[in-house]
Design an enzyme around this catalytic site. Sequence first.
Site, PDB file in Angstrom:
ATOM      1  N   ASP A   1       0.822  -1.128  -0.070  1.00  0.00           N
ATOM      2  CA  ASP A   1      -0.097  -0.106   0.176  1.00  0.00           C
ATOM      3  C   ASP A   1       0.881   1.405  -0.010  1.00  0.00           C
ATOM      4  O   ASP A   1       2.069   1.228   0.521  1.00  0.00           O
ATOM      5  CB  ASP A   1      -0.864  -0.049   1.262  1.00  0.00           C
ATOM      6  CG  ASP A   1      -2.038  -0.862   1.208  1.00  0.00           C
ATOM      7  OD1 ASP A   1      -2.099  -1.697   0.468  1.00  0.00           O
ATOM      8  OD2 ASP A   1      -2.797  -1.084   2.301  1.00  0.00           O
TER       9      ASP A   1
ATOM     10  N   HIS B   1       3.838  -2.365   3.077  1.00  0.00           N
ATOM     11  CA  HIS B   1       3.793  -0.813   2.459  1.00  0.00           C
ATOM     12  C   HIS B   1       5.088  -0.530   1.680  1.00  0.00           C
ATOM     13  O   HIS B   1       6.305  -0.783   2.459  1.00  0.00           O
ATOM     14  CB  HIS B   1       3.557   0.274   3.777  1.00  0.00           C
ATOM     15  CG  HIS B   1       2.320  -0.144   4.526  1.00  0.00           C
ATOM     16  ND1 HIS B   1       1.990  -0.956   5.299  1.00  0.00           N
ATOM     17  CD2 HIS B   1       1.062   0.867   4.228  1.00  0.00           C
ATOM     18  CE1 HIS B   1       0.787  -0.666   5.789  1.00  0.00           C
ATOM     19  NE2 HIS B   1       0.006   0.432   5.275  1.00  0.00           N
TER      20      HIS B   1
HETATM   21 ZN   LIG Z   1      -2.751   3.106   3.005  1.00  0.00          ZN
END
Ligand SMILES: [Zn+2]
Length: 215
Positions: A34, A184
Site C-alpha cells: 500500500d 507498504h
Molecule cells: Zn494506506
Amino acid sequence: MLTPIKTPLVAKKMFPNYVWDIATNEKVLYLTFDDGPTPEITNWTLDTLNNYQAKATFFCIGKNIEKHPDIFKAILNEGHAIGNHTNNHLKGWKTLTSDYLANVTKAQNTIDAIIPKDFSGNTQLFRPPYGQIKPAQGKALLGQGYKIIMWDIISFDWDKNISKETCLKNVTNKATKGSIIVFHDSVKASKNMQYALPKVLEYFSEKGYVFKTLT
Ligand SMILES: [Zn+2]
C-alpha cells in the site's frame, strides 16, 4: 482500536462483501503493498519480488501515481496487479461519503488514463486506507463495480515501535494458504519491510508456496 495481526473470523463474517482472504487448498499467498508508488522503495520491491518470481498487488495512492507515473507503469510491466487506495489516503470514517467517493474517482481517473487499453487485469480493486470505510461508502463502491480488498495478515511494517524481527514473525507465524498480506512500499515502513520481505519470500518459497496477484 487495537488492530490484530491476523483478522479474526468474526470481523470477516461481519463484512462478508469485502475480500479478506482467498479460499484455497493450494499453497498460494497474496502479498499486497500500500501507499506507493514511492521512488526507490517501489523499485526495490519490484526487484525483490522478481528474484523469487513472485507477483503481488499494489494499492496505489492517486496523487503518488500522478507524481511517479513511470513507477506505476513499471509495476504493470512486471505483471503485478494494481488497485485504488484513494487519491489522498483518506480516512473513511472521518470523510463524508460524497467526498470519499469523489476522491476514489479522482484516483481511478488517474489510473485509467495510464493503464494500457489491452490490460487484462482487474482495474477496479480498492483498499480503504487504515481499513476504515463506512458501510455507505462500501456499498456505493461495490455498486460501482469495485472489489473491496481487506486483508488476513498485517505485518505492521510501518510501526516504529516494533522490531524488524517482529514484523517478519507477524507474517511467517500467521500466514496460511490464501492469506492476503499487507506491506507498504512507503519510506515510513521501509526499515521493517525491506528486512522482512526477502525473508518472507525465502521462507514460504522453501515451503512450496507461490505468490500471486489478486484479480
Ligand atoms: Zn494506506
